[in-house]
Design a protein around this motif. Sequence first.
Motif, PDB file in Angstrom:
ATOM      1  N   SER A 189       8.316  14.501 -36.724  1.00  0.00           N
ATOM      2  CA  SER A 189       9.717  14.874 -36.621  1.00  0.00           C
ATOM      3  C   SER A 189      10.466  13.885 -35.736  1.00  0.00           C
ATOM      4  O   SER A 189       9.897  12.943 -35.167  1.00  0.00           O
ATOM      5  N   GLU A 190      11.769  14.071 -35.628  1.00  0.00           N
ATOM      6  CA  GLU A 190      12.586  13.213 -34.776  1.00  0.00           C
ATOM      7  C   GLU A 190      12.146  13.283 -33.321  1.00  0.00           C
ATOM      8  O   GLU A 190      12.152  12.270 -32.608  1.00  0.00           O
ATOM      9  N   MET A 191      11.746  14.480 -32.876  1.00  0.00           N
ATOM     10  CA  MET A 191      11.276  14.629 -31.501  1.00  0.00           C
ATOM     11  C   MET A 191       9.973  13.864 -31.285  1.00  0.00           C
ATOM     12  O   MET A 191       9.746  13.286 -30.217  1.00  0.00           O
ATOM     13  N   HIS A 192       9.099  13.849 -32.286  1.00  0.00           N
ATOM     14  CA  HIS A 192       7.878  13.055 -32.180  1.00  0.00           C
ATOM     15  C   HIS A 192       8.205  11.571 -32.049  1.00  0.00           C
ATOM     16  O   HIS A 192       7.665  10.869 -31.181  1.00  0.00           O
ATOM     17  N   LYS A 194      11.028   9.981 -31.219  1.00  0.00           N
ATOM     18  CA  LYS A 194      11.911   9.527 -30.164  1.00  0.00           C
ATOM     19  C   LYS A 194      11.372   9.775 -28.765  1.00  0.00           C
ATOM     20  O   LYS A 194      11.671   9.012 -27.840  1.00  0.00           O
ATOM     21  N   VAL A 195      10.611  10.847 -28.583  1.00  0.00           N
ATOM     22  CA  VAL A 195      10.207  11.243 -27.225  1.00  0.00           C
ATOM     23  C   VAL A 195       8.688  11.272 -27.067  1.00  0.00           C
ATOM     24  O   VAL A 195       8.127  10.605 -26.183  1.00  0.00           O
ATOM     25  N   SER A 391      14.899  16.025 -23.415  1.00  0.00           N
ATOM     26  CA  SER A 391      15.275  15.828 -24.812  1.00  0.00           C
ATOM     27  C   SER A 391      16.159  14.585 -24.958  1.00  0.00           C
ATOM     28  O   SER A 391      16.883  14.195 -24.024  1.00  0.00           O
ATOM     29  N   HIS A 392      16.126  13.979 -26.101  1.00  0.00           N
ATOM     30  CA  HIS A 392      16.909  12.773 -26.373  1.00  0.00           C
ATOM     31  C   HIS A 392      18.248  13.078 -27.038  1.00  0.00           C
ATOM     32  O   HIS A 392      19.061  12.178 -27.220  1.00  0.00           O
ATOM     33  N   LYS A 393      18.476  14.322 -27.398  1.00  0.00           N
ATOM     34  CA  LYS A 393      19.658  14.660 -28.182  1.00  0.00           C
ATOM     35  C   LYS A 393      20.926  14.616 -27.329  1.00  0.00           C
ATOM     36  O   LYS A 393      20.896  14.800 -26.110  1.00  0.00           O
ATOM     37  N   ARG A 408      20.554  18.768 -20.415  1.00  0.00           N
ATOM     38  CA  ARG A 408      19.389  18.218 -21.141  1.00  0.00           C
ATOM     39  C   ARG A 408      18.701  17.121 -20.335  1.00  0.00           C
ATOM     40  O   ARG A 408      17.476  17.003 -20.361  1.00  0.00           O
ATOM     41  N   MET A 413      12.013  18.995 -21.206  1.00  0.00           N
ATOM     42  CA  MET A 413      11.577  19.755 -22.378  1.00  0.00           C
ATOM     43  C   MET A 413      10.070  19.708 -22.552  1.00  0.00           C
ATOM     44  O   MET A 413       9.465  20.665 -23.030  1.00  0.00           O
TER      45      MET A 413
END
Length: 424
Positions: A189-192, A194-195, A391-393, A408, A413
């Motif tokens: 996923s995007e979280m995987h 990016k972070v 988080s990167h969002k 954030r 997170m």
Amino acid sequence: MNPIDPTPSGQTEPSSNESERPGPPRPHPADVVTPKPLKPTMRLKSSPTPKRVGKKIREQKPFQNRRDDRRDEGQSDRPQEDRPHEGHGQGYGHGHGQGHGHGRGHGHGQGHGHGYAPFAPRPAHHGARPFGQRPPFQRSGFQKPPFQRPPFQKPGFAKPGFGQRDRPTPGDWGRVAEWYDDLVGADGSEMHQKVVHPGVLKLLGELANRTVLDVACGQGVLCRLLHQKGATVVGIDAAGPLINAAEKHGPADIRYQVIDAQALDKLPQSAIEPQTFDLATCILAIQNIAMIRPVFAGIAQRLKPGGRVVVVMMHPCFRNPGESHWGWDAEKNVQFRRVDRYLLPRKHPIVTHPGKNDGKYTWSFHRPIGDYIKAMSGAGLLIDTMQEWPSHKKSEPGPRAQAENTSREEIPMFLALAATKVAP
């Protein structure tokens, strides 16, 4: 009539000649024998009774209660068949006024009252209980069930494999493998991307020609990334459908096995040889495993001396399922993270298809950070690095955007732990 002289006024006293008086002759006073009063055979409760205490004798006070008051008034609160026999002979009575017998009254005067006749037989009770005896109390219509002690089980932690063999282990994602594969995808996923994955690669260091064991690998997202970096990777997971999805994604050089991480410390050497791997990982999966001590013990057995392990999880302090959420302070214009519970371990169901309500869910097991440190140190793994990743969002422009972005950045997170095997 004069009470002293019973002769009516205006009449002369009759003659002393006995033959002229009607009725039987009057006996001479010297011939009249007064009978002696008989001693009663039973003692009333109200009569004082001597009571011996040691060598001294003290008088017991008469017993008086509401029942005696009713008896004095001519009433009785006992059934008719349980009342004292009404006698007119020699005995103790509770009469009011003067009587015309040979008995002595124990109340306010002599007479034939309602009392105990010492020589009269007591009537039968006809099935009624004797006075002074009370049957044991029992609530009508209620029967207490027998006590059965349930088997002990630590709350929130179920033993893997307990119950039916076809029942998935709590935390097993095999039932939702298809949904999870579509959600995460082949590259994560995007979280995987990016972070999580960038942070894991930094903690692992050099990967070329290194052997890596990925515990609870899922559909193999991290395994493929490590393989691209030049590592020899073995992935294990308890969910067979996820292992099948990982094998479909390839490549064939990655070795996958269906192995429960909680049984890693009890596997035979033929499955995974001990002291084989240079590195080990467990990424975003340790919070879905019921028992963590055998997991870290098994990882320590498979690592070479000096090998490293990296564990990444949702931050236990701020990402507590069901017990933490975002809040907004309108006065300070601040977004905050509210935490209702933290220290007590527990499990929380995670709905895998939000909005569909198909009954499919898995478990998330919450523990404080101290439990992870104890489990890793008990397995001979020395924690040398702890990192907290936010988080990167970013929020869309708006009145709360700045406050949301600040929260954030300040509230992490993810929590990452890196440890080195120090025990042989």
